[in-house]
Design a protein around this motif. Structure first.
Motif, PDB file in Angstrom:
ATOM      1  N   ALA A  88       0.906  -1.181  -0.052  1.00 20.17           N
ATOM      2  CA  ALA A  88       0.024   0.035  -0.068  1.00 20.17           C
ATOM      3  C   ALA A  88       0.786   1.439  -0.159  1.00 20.17           C
ATOM      4  O   ALA A  88       0.384   2.356  -0.049  1.00 20.17           O
ATOM      5  CB  ALA A  88      -0.925  -0.051   1.169  1.00 20.17           C
ATOM      6  N   GLY A  89       2.030   1.120  -0.037  1.00 20.05           N
ATOM      7  CA  GLY A  89       3.088   2.122   0.081  1.00 20.05           C
ATOM      8  C   GLY A  89       3.522   2.767   1.486  1.00 20.05           C
ATOM      9  O   GLY A  89       3.655   3.639   1.482  1.00 20.05           O
ATOM     10  N   LEU A  90       3.321   1.990   2.349  1.00 18.70           N
ATOM     11  CA  LEU A  90       3.210   2.354   3.842  1.00 18.70           C
ATOM     12  C   LEU A  90       4.781   1.865   4.211  1.00 18.70           C
ATOM     13  O   LEU A  90       5.051   2.105   5.348  1.00 18.70           O
ATOM     14  CB  LEU A  90       2.161   1.874   4.889  1.00 18.70           C
ATOM     15  CG  LEU A  90       0.562   2.409   4.358  1.00 18.70           C
ATOM     16  CD1 LEU A  90      -0.199   1.585   5.115  1.00 18.70           C
ATOM     17  CD2 LEU A  90       0.819   3.940   4.567  1.00 18.70           C
ATOM     18  N   TYR A  91       5.393   1.221   3.502  1.00 17.04           N
ATOM     19  CA  TYR A  91       6.756   0.742   3.874  1.00 17.04           C
ATOM     20  C   TYR A  91       7.507   0.659   2.510  1.00 17.04           C
ATOM     21  O   TYR A  91       7.182   0.118   1.434  1.00 17.04           O
ATOM     22  CB  TYR A  91       6.572  -0.681   4.486  1.00 17.04           C
ATOM     23  CG  TYR A  91       8.024  -1.520   4.761  1.00 17.04           C
ATOM     24  CD1 TYR A  91       8.841  -0.875   5.570  1.00 17.04           C
ATOM     25  CD2 TYR A  91       8.332  -2.200   3.982  1.00 17.04           C
ATOM     26  CE1 TYR A  91      10.293  -1.470   5.677  1.00 17.04           C
ATOM     27  CE2 TYR A  91       9.856  -2.732   3.861  1.00 17.04           C
ATOM     28  CZ  TYR A  91      10.599  -2.566   4.942  1.00 17.04           C
ATOM     29  OH  TYR A  91      11.879  -2.780   5.168  1.00 17.04           O
ATOM     30  N   ASP A  92       8.751   1.140   2.382  1.00 22.49           N
ATOM     31  CA  ASP A  92       9.560   1.253   1.260  1.00 22.49           C
ATOM     32  C   ASP A  92      10.660   0.194   1.435  1.00 22.49           C
ATOM     33  O   ASP A  92      11.692   0.754   2.302  1.00 22.49           O
ATOM     34  CB  ASP A  92      10.096   2.995   0.996  1.00 22.49           C
ATOM     35  CG  ASP A  92      10.775   2.752  -0.415  1.00 22.49           C
ATOM     36  OD1 ASP A  92      11.247   1.617  -0.850  1.00 22.49           O
ATOM     37  OD2 ASP A  92      11.246   3.905  -0.652  1.00 22.49           O
ATOM     38  N   PRO A  93      10.755  -0.656   0.908  1.00 23.51           N
ATOM     39  CA  PRO A  93      11.870  -1.686   0.849  1.00 23.51           C
ATOM     40  C   PRO A  93      13.291  -1.309   0.511  1.00 23.51           C
ATOM     41  O   PRO A  93      14.199  -1.871   0.889  1.00 23.51           O
ATOM     42  CB  PRO A  93      11.482  -2.735   0.184  1.00 23.51           C
ATOM     43  CG  PRO A  93      10.498  -2.345  -0.883  1.00 23.51           C
ATOM     44  CD  PRO A  93       9.570  -1.130  -0.361  1.00 23.51           C
ATOM     45  N   ALA A  94      13.327  -0.295  -0.416  1.00 25.20           N
ATOM     46  CA  ALA A  94      14.444   0.350  -0.713  1.00 25.20           C
ATOM     47  C   ALA A  94      15.136   1.115   0.401  1.00 25.20           C
ATOM     48  O   ALA A  94      16.356   1.253   0.503  1.00 25.20           O
ATOM     49  CB  ALA A  94      14.421   1.440  -2.187  1.00 25.20           C
ATOM     50  N   THR A  95      14.354   1.889   1.203  1.00 23.52           N
ATOM     51  CA  THR A  95      15.090   2.461   2.306  1.00 23.52           C
ATOM     52  C   THR A  95      14.760   2.139   3.637  1.00 23.52           C
ATOM     53  O   THR A  95      15.348   2.511   4.694  1.00 23.52           O
ATOM     54  CB  THR A  95      14.559   4.021   2.117  1.00 23.52           C
ATOM     55  OG1 THR A  95      12.959   3.783   2.513  1.00 23.52           O
ATOM     56  CG2 THR A  95      14.617   4.930   0.887  1.00 23.52           C
ATOM     57  N   GLY A  96      14.023   1.115   3.441  1.00 25.74           N
ATOM     58  CA  GLY A  96      13.527   0.478   4.979  1.00 25.74           C
ATOM     59  C   GLY A  96      12.609   1.382   5.853  1.00 25.74           C
ATOM     60  O   GLY A  96      12.621   1.180   7.120  1.00 25.74           O
ATOM     61  N   VAL A  97      12.124   2.486   5.155  1.00 26.18           N
ATOM     62  CA  VAL A  97      11.179   3.487   6.068  1.00 26.18           C
ATOM     63  C   VAL A  97      10.050   2.953   6.003  1.00 26.18           C
ATOM     64  O   VAL A  97       9.408   2.658   4.971  1.00 26.18           O
ATOM     65  CB  VAL A  97      11.581   4.715   5.464  1.00 26.18           C
ATOM     66  CG1 VAL A  97      10.387   6.003   6.278  1.00 26.18           C
ATOM     67  CG2 VAL A  97      13.125   5.449   5.725  1.00 26.18           C
ATOM     68  N   GLY A  98       9.351   2.992   7.169  1.00 25.47           N
ATOM     69  CA  GLY A  98       7.859   2.768   7.197  1.00 25.47           C
ATOM     70  C   GLY A  98       7.164   3.822   8.005  1.00 25.47           C
ATOM     71  O   GLY A  98       7.549   4.903   8.572  1.00 25.47           O
ATOM     72  N   SER A  99       5.847   3.988   7.659  1.00 33.05           N
ATOM     73  CA  SER A  99       5.078   5.008   8.357  1.00 33.05           C
ATOM     74  C   SER A  99       3.757   4.630   9.287  1.00 33.05           C
ATOM     75  O   SER A  99       2.978   5.167   9.393  1.00 33.05           O
ATOM     76  CB  SER A  99       4.657   6.041   7.021  1.00 33.05           C
ATOM     77  OG  SER A  99       3.714   5.242   6.187  1.00 33.05           O
ATOM     78  N   ILE A 100       3.986   3.246   9.393  1.00 30.68           N
ATOM     79  CA  ILE A 100       3.022   2.563  10.278  1.00 30.68           C
ATOM     80  C   ILE A 100       3.690   1.518  11.365  1.00 30.68           C
ATOM     81  O   ILE A 100       4.614   0.819  10.718  1.00 30.68           O
ATOM     82  CB  ILE A 100       1.839   1.913   9.343  1.00 30.68           C
ATOM     83  CG1 ILE A 100       0.557   1.736  10.604  1.00 30.68           C
ATOM     84  CG2 ILE A 100       2.290   0.719   8.773  1.00 30.68           C
ATOM     85  CD1 ILE A 100      -0.643   1.253   9.643  1.00 30.68           C
ATOM     86  N   GLN A 101       3.133   1.822  12.385  1.00 33.09           N
ATOM     87  CA  GLN A 101       3.869   0.655  13.612  1.00 33.09           C
ATOM     88  C   GLN A 101       3.037  -0.525  13.667  1.00 33.09           C
ATOM     89  O   GLN A 101       1.636  -0.661  13.553  1.00 33.09           O
ATOM     90  CB  GLN A 101       3.755   1.406  14.763  1.00 33.09           C
ATOM     91  CG  GLN A 101       4.187   0.444  16.057  1.00 33.09           C
ATOM     92  CD  GLN A 101       5.770   0.418  16.191  1.00 33.09           C
ATOM     93  OE1 GLN A 101       6.441  -0.666  15.910  1.00 33.09           O
ATOM     94  NE2 GLN A 101       6.378   1.337  16.690  1.00 33.09           N
ATOM     95  N   VAL A 102       3.830  -1.816  13.327  1.00 34.80           N
ATOM     96  CA  VAL A 102       3.278  -2.955  13.534  1.00 34.80           C
ATOM     97  C   VAL A 102       3.307  -3.449  15.020  1.00 34.80           C
ATOM     98  O   VAL A 102       4.141  -3.440  15.688  1.00 34.80           O
ATOM     99  CB  VAL A 102       3.925  -3.978  12.579  1.00 34.80           C
ATOM    100  CG1 VAL A 102       3.493  -5.310  12.692  1.00 34.80           C
ATOM    101  CG2 VAL A 102       3.987  -3.525  10.977  1.00 34.80           C
ATOM    102  N   VAL A 103       1.740  -3.640  15.499  1.00 31.88           N
ATOM    103  CA  VAL A 103       1.871  -4.072  16.948  1.00 31.88           C
ATOM    104  C   VAL A 103       1.071  -5.349  17.215  1.00 31.88           C
ATOM    105  O   VAL A 103      -0.044  -5.318  16.641  1.00 31.88           O
ATOM    106  CB  VAL A 103       1.016  -2.909  17.555  1.00 31.88           C
ATOM    107  CG1 VAL A 103       0.797  -3.163  18.994  1.00 31.88           C
ATOM    108  CG2 VAL A 103       1.778  -1.324  17.260  1.00 31.88           C
ATOM    109  N   PRO A 104       1.870  -6.184  17.856  1.00 26.58           N
ATOM    110  CA  PRO A 104       1.164  -7.369  18.283  1.00 26.58           C
ATOM    111  C   PRO A 104       0.385  -7.375  19.250  1.00 26.58           C
ATOM    112  O   PRO A 104       0.703  -6.687  20.166  1.00 26.58           O
ATOM    113  CB  PRO A 104       2.480  -8.323  18.267  1.00 26.58           C
ATOM    114  CG  PRO A 104       3.426  -7.448  18.826  1.00 26.58           C
ATOM    115  CD  PRO A 104       3.362  -6.126  18.199  1.00 26.58           C
ATOM    116  N   LEU A 105      -0.662  -8.024  19.308  1.00 27.39           N
ATOM    117  CA  LEU A 105      -1.334  -8.363  20.614  1.00 27.39           C
ATOM    118  C   LEU A 105      -1.430  -9.826  20.937  1.00 27.39           C
ATOM    119  O   LEU A 105      -1.971 -10.470  20.227  1.00 27.39           O
ATOM    120  CB  LEU A 105      -3.028  -8.025  20.154  1.00 27.39           C
ATOM    121  CG  LEU A 105      -3.898  -8.505  21.126  1.00 27.39           C
ATOM    122  CD1 LEU A 105      -3.982  -7.833  22.591  1.00 27.39           C
ATOM    123  CD2 LEU A 105      -5.524  -8.080  20.470  1.00 27.39           C
TER     124      LEU A 105
END
Length: 210
Positions: A88-105
């Motif tokens: 969805a464009g929320l994580y860029d594999p080239a830079t490793g930058v993401g804009s959403i935190q993955v949170v486990p429950l």
């Protein structure tokens, strides 16, 4: 659907899932087509991520930075979310930058006991550590560097073992998770979800995020 695997994804072992997910998370090649020839539930999930991306573009990433994964059992559960975020464009594999935190429950007694091992296995992946750090030296990541959020629930653990035992398991999980994150030089943010009559799966836990 795309027939990119030698056998169905669900038939892969956990190690095979993790290896494939890490591989996919390192390429910008699209995996999800524009048209969605999938089941209604699958399409809803993909469209949810696309909507989050739209919100980020219109209002900035601070509008929604947390994606909670109910019933987190394995490392692959978190990487699957990161892969959908990439699509969805929320994580860029080239830079490793993401804009959403993955949170486990982690909620059941079994999952609470397994949580430190799951997170340690995850932190051992260079790709995920780089994502938490904010990418390859890039300062554009909107996420707090080297911070891992974890949600601990009470509902299912109460059902499993009762109120007192549930709270004790959560207490032990918190301590073990803290030790794990400290070993990797990471900060840990834990929040709790007790559920309740107001909304199963919602209530105070999700209010804490908002």
């Amino acid at each position: 659907y795309l027939q990119v695997l030698p056998k169905p994804y669900d038939d892969l072992t956990e190690a095979e899932k993790v290896a494939w997910l890490v591989q996919e998370l390192q390429t910008r090649r699209p995996l999800v087509p524009n048209e969605l020839p999938f089941s209604e539930s699958t399409c809803n999930i993909i469209q949810t991520f696309r909507m989050v991306r739209t919100l980020h573009q219109e209002f900035g990433p601070r509008i929604c930075q947390t994606y909670i994964i109910s019933m987190s059992h394995h490392v692959s559960d978190l990487l699957e979310v990161l892969l959908l975020a990439k699509e969805a464009g929320l994580y860029d594999p080239a830079t490793g930058v993401g804009s959403i935190q993955v949170v486990p429950l982690f909620e059941t007694v079994e999952d609470l006991r397994r949580a430190p091992t799951v997170m340690e296995d995850l932190f051992q992946l260079p790709l995920y550590r780089n994502y938490l750090a904010g990418g390859n030296g890039d300062t554009s990541s909107p996420l707090t560097p080297n911070l891992q959020e974890v949600m601990l629930g009470y509902s299912d653990s109460n059902k499993d073992s009762g109120f007192l035992s549930s709270n004790w398991e959560i207490h032990k999980a918190q301590q073990a998770l803290q030790r794990t994150t400290e070993r990797y030089g990471l900060a840990l943010r834990i929040f709790h979800g007790r559920g309740g009559s107001v909304g199963r799966g919602g209530g105070p836990a999700y209010e804490a995020i908002l």
